[in-house]
Design a protein around this motif. Structure first.
Motif, PDB file in Angstrom:
ATOM      1  N   ASN A 244       0.151  -1.039  -7.076  1.00  0.00           N
ATOM      2  CA  ASN A 244       0.276  -0.950  -5.705  1.00  0.00           C
ATOM      3  C   ASN A 244       0.307  -2.245  -4.700  1.00  0.00           C
ATOM      4  OD1 ASN A 244       0.058   2.052  -5.509  1.00  0.00           O
ATOM      5  ND2 ASN A 244      -2.277   1.893  -5.249  1.00  0.00           N
ATOM      6  N   TYR A 245      -0.403  -3.237  -5.352  1.00  0.00           N
ATOM      7  CA  TYR A 245      -0.141  -4.530  -4.929  1.00  0.00           C
ATOM      8  C   TYR A 245       1.248  -5.152  -4.953  1.00  0.00           C
ATOM      9  CZ  TYR A 245      -1.036  -9.393  -3.896  1.00  0.00           C
ATOM     10  OH  TYR A 245      -1.022 -11.070  -3.335  1.00  0.00           O
ATOM     11  N   ALA A 246       1.656  -4.874  -6.152  1.00  0.00           N
ATOM     12  CA  ALA A 246       3.053  -5.502  -6.289  1.00  0.00           C
ATOM     13  C   ALA A 246       4.210  -4.760  -5.462  1.00  0.00           C
ATOM     14  CB  ALA A 246       3.483  -5.257  -7.868  1.00  0.00           C
ATOM     15  N   GLY A 247       3.905  -3.268  -5.513  1.00  0.00           N
ATOM     16  CA  GLY A 247       4.862  -2.658  -4.671  1.00  0.00           C
ATOM     17  C   GLY A 247       4.619  -3.165  -2.971  1.00  0.00           C
ATOM     18  N   CYS A 248       3.463  -3.370  -2.583  1.00  0.00           N
ATOM     19  CA  CYS A 248       3.488  -3.794  -1.109  1.00  0.00           C
ATOM     20  C   CYS A 248       4.298  -5.133  -1.034  1.00  0.00           C
ATOM     21  CB  CYS A 248       2.049  -4.118  -0.616  1.00  0.00           C
ATOM     22  SG  CYS A 248       1.152  -2.623  -0.476  1.00  0.00           S
ATOM     23  N   LYS A 249       3.897  -6.083  -2.112  1.00  0.00           N
ATOM     24  CA  LYS A 249       4.590  -7.322  -1.833  1.00  0.00           C
ATOM     25  C   LYS A 249       6.049  -7.407  -2.012  1.00  0.00           C
ATOM     26  CE  LYS A 249       1.335 -10.312  -1.215  1.00  0.00           C
ATOM     27  NZ  LYS A 249       1.228 -11.013   0.046  1.00  0.00           N
ATOM     28  N   ALA A 250       6.631  -6.251  -2.694  1.00  0.00           N
ATOM     29  CA  ALA A 250       7.990  -6.246  -3.032  1.00  0.00           C
ATOM     30  C   ALA A 250       8.883  -5.780  -1.713  1.00  0.00           C
ATOM     31  CB  ALA A 250       8.212  -5.559  -4.139  1.00  0.00           C
ATOM     32  N   ASN A 251       7.899  -4.859  -0.983  1.00  0.00           N
ATOM     33  CA  ASN A 251       8.491  -4.482   0.163  1.00  0.00           C
ATOM     34  C   ASN A 251       8.171  -5.042   1.638  1.00  0.00           C
ATOM     35  OD1 ASN A 251      10.140  -1.888  -0.563  1.00  0.00           O
ATOM     36  ND2 ASN A 251       8.271  -1.664  -2.024  1.00  0.00           N
ATOM     37  N   GLY A 252       7.389  -6.230   1.502  1.00  0.00           N
ATOM     38  CA  GLY A 252       6.874  -7.042   2.779  1.00  0.00           C
ATOM     39  C   GLY A 252       5.871  -6.361   3.256  1.00  0.00           C
ATOM     40  N   ILE A 253       4.846  -5.713   2.965  1.00  0.00           N
ATOM     41  CA  ILE A 253       3.958  -5.170   3.575  1.00  0.00           C
ATOM     42  C   ILE A 253       2.832  -5.893   3.372  1.00  0.00           C
ATOM     43  CG2 ILE A 253       2.514  -2.872   3.707  1.00  0.00           C
ATOM     44  CD1 ILE A 253       4.924  -1.357   2.506  1.00  0.00           C
ATOM     45  N   PRO A 254       1.952  -6.363   4.292  1.00  0.00           N
ATOM     46  CA  PRO A 254       0.827  -6.920   4.362  1.00  0.00           C
ATOM     47  C   PRO A 254      -0.142  -6.190   3.817  1.00  0.00           C
ATOM     48  CG  PRO A 254       1.839  -7.453   6.609  1.00  0.00           C
ATOM     49  CD  PRO A 254       2.472  -6.245   5.932  1.00  0.00           C
ATOM     50  N   VAL A 255      -0.990  -6.867   2.847  1.00  0.00           N
ATOM     51  CA  VAL A 255      -1.879  -6.042   1.911  1.00  0.00           C
ATOM     52  C   VAL A 255      -3.402  -6.704   2.073  1.00  0.00           C
ATOM     53  CG1 VAL A 255      -1.232  -7.232   0.030  1.00  0.00           C
ATOM     54  CG2 VAL A 255      -2.248  -4.966  -0.301  1.00  0.00           C
ATOM     55  N   GLY A 256      -4.529  -5.898   1.984  1.00  0.00           N
ATOM     56  CA  GLY A 256      -5.794  -6.272   1.693  1.00  0.00           C
ATOM     57  C   GLY A 256      -6.404  -5.543   0.645  1.00  0.00           C
ATOM     58  N   ALA A 257      -7.545  -6.000   0.063  1.00  0.00           N
ATOM     59  CA  ALA A 257      -8.037  -5.194  -0.804  1.00  0.00           C
ATOM     60  C   ALA A 257      -9.825  -5.039  -0.613  1.00  0.00           C
ATOM     61  CB  ALA A 257      -7.904  -5.842  -2.246  1.00  0.00           C
ATOM     62  N   TYR A 258     -10.316  -4.118  -1.262  1.00  0.00           N
ATOM     63  CA  TYR A 258     -11.577  -3.869  -0.996  1.00  0.00           C
ATOM     64  C   TYR A 258     -12.358  -3.244  -2.238  1.00  0.00           C
ATOM     65  CZ  TYR A 258     -11.123   1.191  -0.198  1.00  0.00           C
ATOM     66  OH  TYR A 258     -10.676   2.316  -0.434  1.00  0.00           O
ATOM     67  N   THR A 259     -13.754  -3.226  -2.344  1.00  0.00           N
ATOM     68  CA  THR A 259     -14.635  -2.497  -3.350  1.00  0.00           C
ATOM     69  C   THR A 259     -15.362  -1.715  -2.331  1.00  0.00           C
ATOM     70  OG1 THR A 259     -15.981  -4.416  -3.946  1.00  0.00           O
ATOM     71  CG2 THR A 259     -14.016  -3.858  -5.473  1.00  0.00           C
ATOM     72  N   PRO A 260     -15.524  -0.368  -2.518  1.00  0.00           N
ATOM     73  CA  PRO A 260     -16.386   0.443  -2.046  1.00  0.00           C
ATOM     74  C   PRO A 260     -17.967   0.144  -2.245  1.00  0.00           C
ATOM     75  CG  PRO A 260     -15.124   1.741  -3.074  1.00  0.00           C
ATOM     76  CD  PRO A 260     -14.744   0.479  -3.413  1.00  0.00           C
ATOM     77  N   GLU A 261     -18.349  -0.743  -3.519  1.00  0.00           N
ATOM     78  CA  GLU A 261     -19.674  -0.909  -3.836  1.00  0.00           C
ATOM     79  C   GLU A 261     -20.269  -1.942  -3.143  1.00  0.00           C
ATOM     80  OE1 GLU A 261     -21.495   0.882  -6.043  1.00  0.00           O
ATOM     81  OE2 GLU A 261     -19.902   2.607  -5.709  1.00  0.00           O
ATOM     82  N   GLU A 262     -19.384  -2.845  -2.573  1.00  0.00           N
ATOM     83  CA  GLU A 262     -19.758  -4.168  -1.665  1.00  0.00           C
ATOM     84  C   GLU A 262     -20.929  -3.704  -0.649  1.00  0.00           C
ATOM     85  OE1 GLU A 262     -16.794  -6.496  -0.262  1.00  0.00           O
ATOM     86  OE2 GLU A 262     -15.516  -6.223  -1.746  1.00  0.00           O
ATOM     87  N   ARG A 263     -20.841  -2.761   0.032  1.00  0.00           N
ATOM     88  CA  ARG A 263     -21.932  -2.326   0.885  1.00  0.00           C
ATOM     89  C   ARG A 263     -23.235  -1.978   0.009  1.00  0.00           C
ATOM     90  NH1 ARG A 263     -20.338   1.977   4.847  1.00  0.00           N
ATOM     91  NH2 ARG A 263     -18.083   1.329   4.254  1.00  0.00           N
TER      92      ARG A 263
END
Length: 110
Positions: free
Chosen positions: A47-66
């Motif tokens: 998914n990260y590579a797909g976003c980068k290849a198509n110029g889509i700004p991307v962020g990430a998270y883990t639900p366990e952080e909270r």
């Protein structure tokens, strides 16, 4: 209004070119569901590579952080509570010893 999507392994294979053409302006990717490497989201890298290849700004998270922050807050609250109570008990013990040995100016009421 800005249009974005939140994706994880549950969305399966994503056609990021189509996502971009549909007007999506950013993506938030689930990186995993915990801190261990074995808990990494199986689609994250793709998914990260797909976003980068198509110029889509991307962020990430883990639900366990909270949950982990809450657990740490609870742990430290308990530690601080214990330190306060130990301090109170220690102060009371010191005062009792000072009274016992006549060092503390204490007068009994008859």
């Amino acid at each position: 209004m800005t249009k974005g999507i939140d994706v994880s392994v549950h969305q399966g294979d994503i056609d990021w070119k189509k996502v971009k053409s549909d007007g999506v302006e950013f993506a938030i990717l689930r990186a995993g569901y915990g801190w261990a490497l074995s808990q990494k989201d199986a689609q994250f890298e793709k998914n990260y590579a797909g976003c980068k290849a198509n110029g889509i700004p991307v962020g990430a998270y883990t639900p366990e952080e909270r949950k982990q922050r809450r657990a740490l807050n609870l742990f430290f609250s308990i530690v601080i509570f214990a330190i306060i109570w130990v301090s109170i008990l220690l102060a009371a013990a010191i005062v009792a010893l000072l009274i016992r040995f006549g060092v503390y100016p204490y007068h009994e009421v008859a």
